[in-house]
Design a protein around this motif. Structure first.
Motif, PDB file in Angstrom:
ATOM      1  N   ASP A  91      32.924 -15.916 -13.347  1.00  0.00           N
ATOM      2  CA  ASP A  91      32.838 -16.956 -14.414  1.00  0.00           C
ATOM      3  C   ASP A  91      33.934 -17.687 -15.170  1.00  0.00           C
ATOM      4  OD1 ASP A  91      31.005 -15.083 -14.507  1.00  0.00           O
ATOM      5  OD2 ASP A  91      31.694 -13.752 -16.110  1.00  0.00           O
ATOM      6  N   ARG A  92      35.246 -16.898 -15.086  1.00  0.00           N
ATOM      7  CA  ARG A  92      36.619 -18.613 -15.487  1.00  0.00           C
ATOM      8  C   ARG A  92      36.779 -19.395 -14.150  1.00  0.00           C
ATOM      9  NH1 ARG A  92      40.432 -13.247 -17.244  1.00  0.00           N
ATOM     10  NH2 ARG A  92      38.913 -12.138 -17.774  1.00  0.00           N
ATOM     11  N   LEU A  93      37.290 -18.911 -12.797  1.00  0.00           N
ATOM     12  CA  LEU A  93      37.226 -19.853 -12.062  1.00  0.00           C
ATOM     13  C   LEU A  93      35.941 -20.488 -10.873  1.00  0.00           C
ATOM     14  CD1 LEU A  93      40.745 -18.241 -11.574  1.00  0.00           C
ATOM     15  CD2 LEU A  93      40.419 -20.318 -12.598  1.00  0.00           C
ATOM     16  N   GLY A  94      34.821 -19.895 -10.731  1.00  0.00           N
ATOM     17  CA  GLY A  94      33.699 -19.666  -9.522  1.00  0.00           C
ATOM     18  C   GLY A  94      34.705 -19.541  -8.843  1.00  0.00           C
ATOM     19  N   TRP A  95      35.000 -17.592  -8.520  1.00  0.00           N
ATOM     20  CA  TRP A  95      35.749 -17.662  -7.469  1.00  0.00           C
ATOM     21  C   TRP A  95      34.196 -16.253  -7.308  1.00  0.00           C
ATOM     22  CZ3 TRP A  95      37.032 -12.759  -5.892  1.00  0.00           C
ATOM     23  CH2 TRP A  95      37.298 -12.367  -5.143  1.00  0.00           C
ATOM     24  N   THR A  96      34.099 -16.202  -5.883  1.00  0.00           N
ATOM     25  CA  THR A  96      33.281 -14.910  -5.658  1.00  0.00           C
ATOM     26  C   THR A  96      34.227 -14.198  -3.924  1.00  0.00           C
ATOM     27  OG1 THR A  96      31.446 -16.091  -4.060  1.00  0.00           O
ATOM     28  CG2 THR A  96      31.650 -14.611  -6.912  1.00  0.00           C
ATOM     29  N   ALA A  97      34.340 -13.252  -3.869  1.00  0.00           N
ATOM     30  CA  ALA A  97      34.542 -12.600  -2.095  1.00  0.00           C
ATOM     31  C   ALA A  97      33.793 -13.413  -1.366  1.00  0.00           C
ATOM     32  CB  ALA A  97      34.449 -11.213  -1.856  1.00  0.00           C
ATOM     33  N   ARG A  98      33.748 -13.670  -0.222  1.00  0.00           N
ATOM     34  CA  ARG A  98      33.183 -14.708   0.877  1.00  0.00           C
ATOM     35  C   ARG A  98      32.456 -13.383   1.556  1.00  0.00           C
ATOM     36  NH1 ARG A  98      35.607 -18.447   3.847  1.00  0.00           N
ATOM     37  NH2 ARG A  98      37.435 -17.333   3.435  1.00  0.00           N
ATOM     38  N   PHE A  99      33.329 -12.385   2.163  1.00  0.00           N
ATOM     39  CA  PHE A  99      33.568 -11.446   3.046  1.00  0.00           C
ATOM     40  C   PHE A  99      32.531 -10.308   3.008  1.00  0.00           C
ATOM     41  CE2 PHE A  99      36.838 -14.397   4.943  1.00  0.00           C
ATOM     42  CZ  PHE A  99      36.914 -14.742   5.361  1.00  0.00           C
ATOM     43  N   PRO A 100      31.583  -9.841   3.112  1.00  0.00           N
ATOM     44  CA  PRO A 100      30.853  -8.910   2.674  1.00  0.00           C
ATOM     45  C   PRO A 100      31.394  -7.394   3.474  1.00  0.00           C
ATOM     46  CG  PRO A 100      28.985 -10.250   3.595  1.00  0.00           C
ATOM     47  CD  PRO A 100      30.482 -10.786   3.778  1.00  0.00           C
ATOM     48  N   LEU A 101      31.748  -6.699   3.669  1.00  0.00           N
ATOM     49  CA  LEU A 101      32.586  -5.677   4.167  1.00  0.00           C
ATOM     50  C   LEU A 101      32.155  -5.813   5.608  1.00  0.00           C
ATOM     51  CD1 LEU A 101      34.379  -3.208   3.356  1.00  0.00           C
ATOM     52  CD2 LEU A 101      32.031  -1.661   3.379  1.00  0.00           C
ATOM     53  N   ARG A 102      30.990  -5.668   6.154  1.00  0.00           N
ATOM     54  CA  ARG A 102      30.816  -5.266   7.297  1.00  0.00           C
ATOM     55  C   ARG A 102      31.364  -6.117   8.417  1.00  0.00           C
ATOM     56  NH1 ARG A 102      27.630  -2.195  10.629  1.00  0.00           N
ATOM     57  NH2 ARG A 102      27.559  -2.790  12.708  1.00  0.00           N
ATOM     58  N   GLN A 103      31.203  -8.048   7.657  1.00  0.00           N
ATOM     59  CA  GLN A 103      31.649  -8.646   8.585  1.00  0.00           C
ATOM     60  C   GLN A 103      33.385  -8.949   8.057  1.00  0.00           C
ATOM     61  OE1 GLN A 103      30.766 -12.688   6.853  1.00  0.00           O
ATOM     62  NE2 GLN A 103      31.635 -14.281   8.153  1.00  0.00           N
ATOM     63  N   GLY A 104      33.638  -8.267   7.470  1.00  0.00           N
ATOM     64  CA  GLY A 104      35.068  -8.165   7.104  1.00  0.00           C
ATOM     65  C   GLY A 104      36.122  -7.060   8.070  1.00  0.00           C
ATOM     66  N   LEU A 105      35.144  -6.247   8.474  1.00  0.00           N
ATOM     67  CA  LEU A 105      35.299  -4.396   8.935  1.00  0.00           C
ATOM     68  C   LEU A 105      35.397  -5.583  10.742  1.00  0.00           C
ATOM     69  CD1 LEU A 105      34.408  -1.694   7.476  1.00  0.00           C
ATOM     70  CD2 LEU A 105      36.416  -2.044   7.458  1.00  0.00           C
ATOM     71  N   GLU A 106      34.631  -6.038  10.843  1.00  0.00           N
ATOM     72  CA  GLU A 106      34.253  -6.943  11.978  1.00  0.00           C
ATOM     73  C   GLU A 106      34.667  -7.551  12.751  1.00  0.00           C
ATOM     74  OE1 GLU A 106      30.218  -8.461  14.406  1.00  0.00           O
ATOM     75  OE2 GLU A 106      30.827  -8.849  12.591  1.00  0.00           O
ATOM     76  N   ARG A 107      35.278  -8.436  11.759  1.00  0.00           N
ATOM     77  CA  ARG A 107      36.522  -9.485  12.075  1.00  0.00           C
ATOM     78  C   ARG A 107      38.121  -8.755  12.642  1.00  0.00           C
ATOM     79  NH1 ARG A 107      35.636 -14.567   9.820  1.00  0.00           N
ATOM     80  NH2 ARG A 107      38.300 -15.052   9.552  1.00  0.00           N
ATOM     81  N   THR A 108      38.113  -7.668  11.536  1.00  0.00           N
ATOM     82  CA  THR A 108      39.399  -7.176  12.020  1.00  0.00           C
ATOM     83  C   THR A 108      39.243  -6.045  12.855  1.00  0.00           C
ATOM     84  OG1 THR A 108      39.605  -7.010   9.031  1.00  0.00           O
ATOM     85  CG2 THR A 108      40.915  -4.954  10.632  1.00  0.00           C
ATOM     86  N   VAL A 109      38.293  -5.113  13.306  1.00  0.00           N
ATOM     87  CA  VAL A 109      38.306  -4.763  14.271  1.00  0.00           C
ATOM     88  C   VAL A 109      39.503  -5.543  15.801  1.00  0.00           C
ATOM     89  CG1 VAL A 109      36.842  -3.534  15.639  1.00  0.00           C
ATOM     90  CG2 VAL A 109      36.357  -2.666  13.587  1.00  0.00           C
ATOM     91  N   GLU A 110      37.851  -7.022  15.505  1.00  0.00           N
ATOM     92  CA  GLU A 110      38.487  -7.703  16.919  1.00  0.00           C
ATOM     93  C   GLU A 110      39.628  -8.506  16.984  1.00  0.00           C
ATOM     94  OE1 GLU A 110      36.161  -8.425  18.554  1.00  0.00           O
ATOM     95  OE2 GLU A 110      34.632  -7.089  17.998  1.00  0.00           O
ATOM     96  N   TRP A 111      39.886  -8.939  15.413  1.00  0.00           N
ATOM     97  CA  TRP A 111      42.137  -8.807  15.431  1.00  0.00           C
ATOM     98  C   TRP A 111      42.628  -7.856  16.151  1.00  0.00           C
ATOM     99  CZ3 TRP A 111      46.536  -7.027  13.960  1.00  0.00           C
ATOM    100  CH2 TRP A 111      47.376  -7.680  14.102  1.00  0.00           C
ATOM    101  N   GLU A 112      42.041  -6.417  15.928  1.00  0.00           N
ATOM    102  CA  GLU A 112      42.856  -5.186  16.431  1.00  0.00           C
ATOM    103  C   GLU A 112      42.746  -5.412  17.951  1.00  0.00           C
ATOM    104  OE1 GLU A 112      45.212  -3.381  15.127  1.00  0.00           O
ATOM    105  OE2 GLU A 112      45.278  -3.799  13.050  1.00  0.00           O
TER     106      GLU A 112
END
Length: 316
Positions: free
Chosen positions: A278-299
């Motif tokens: 509401d104040r800054l127009g910011w929301t998280a971009r990465f749903p959990l599964r997508q974020g975990l997928e990116r992390t697994v691939e990095w690992e």
């Protein structure tokens, strides 16, 4: 381009923040305690200004701020793992390492000939235990809550806004094995078994790229953010769901995960992201599964290369 000072730049969140600022063309100074490990930023130390100072006293901080004249200070230096001691030494250590350095930093910044435009501090949703409707009782949680109160209480006395960004539990590339998500990913990729001791606990989780994006958004509009704001997803899945998703992404069968049945109610940590939206127009971009997928691939990539945490998208 701006002049940015980051305390704790060698840490998990601080290192990702340092890279994000460097990528957008900022002049970045990394401030670290003497002797602290800078392996996470080893590949960019030639592109940033690395300074060392004790956070427990103000003289070194004053000298760094006077020399670098930062427009924005991100205070990311926090000690999170503090073993409990019967003599309450853990509480003393937590206050000395998490609260006093904040006061010294704000004092040094406020007294500078050229004060910064804003100080953004990384806090944590672990300050509170919503299942008990009370502050957390760990040394880390208590010291984080105390630091939040100190920063908010000093706002009227400072020549710049001071904002605490209470972060949801942040995960992503290069995080320490002492946290559940990286430990689980590395063990499952190695073919090991997992003991999930509190499967029904729920945690608000956020990818480190979203955490960094939120911090940068606050620095751009600190007056809109207010003294305290949560950077979070607003969704707190059970740990069993998180580990099950990691198992799927690593190609691991459920037989490698052992669920325990702890006593008592599940612990729940969930933050409120409406303030950032509401104040800054910011929301998280990465749903959990997508974020975990990116992390697994990095690992996966990191496991094929020499050890040592680096930035997302780069081999370890």
């Amino acid at each position: 381009m701006g002049r940015i000072l980051i305390t704790g730049a060698g840490g998990f969140i601080g290192s990702h923040l340092a890279r994000a600022c460097l990528d957008r063309g900022d002049d970045v100074t990394a401030l670290a305690r003497p002797g602290s490990d800078l392996a996470r930023i080893a590949d960019i130390t030639g592109k940033i200004d690395v300074r060392r100072a004790e956070f427990g006293e103000g003289t070194g901080l004053q000298a760094v701020i006077a020399a670098t004249r930062p427009e924005v200070i991100f205070h990311c230096a926090m000690r999170t793992r503090i073993p409990e001691r019967p003599d309450l030494g853990d509480m003393i250590a937590a206050m000395q390492e998490n609260v006093l350095p904040l006061i010294n930093l704000l004092s040094a910044a406020a007294g500078a000939d050229h004060p910064p435009g804003v100080v953004v501090r990384t806090g944590t949703i672990a300050e509170f235990d919503p299942t008990q409707d009370a502050p957390a009782d760990s040394a880390y949680g208590c010291s984080a809550l105390a630091a939040t109160k100190v920063a908010a209480g000093l706002v009227r006395r400072l020549p710049f806004p001071a904002v605490t960004a209470r972060l949801a539990l942040t995960y992503g590339p290069g995080q320490s094995d002492s946290f559940l998500i990286p430990s689980t990913i590395r063990k499952l990729l190695a073919g090991d078994r997992i003991d999930l001791r509190r499967p029904r606990d729920r945690r608000d989780l956020i990818h480190v790229s979203d955490a960094v994006g939120g911090l940068l958004a606050i620095a751009r509009r600190p007056d809109a953010a207010g003294p305290v704001v949560d950077i979070a997803s607003g969704h707190a899945p059970e740990m069993s769901e998180v580990v099950r998703t990691i198992a799927e992404l690593t190609g691991t069968g459920p037989d490698r995960i052992r669920h325990h049945t702890p006593r008592g109610r599940p612990h729940v940590l969930c933050a409120e992201p409406d303030g950032m939206r509401d104040r800054l127009g910011w929301t998280a971009r990465f749903p959990l599964r997508q974020g975990l997928e990116r992390t697994v691939e990095w690992e996966r990539r990191a496991a094929r290369c020499s050890p040592g945490p680096q930035s997302e998208g780069m081999p370890a």
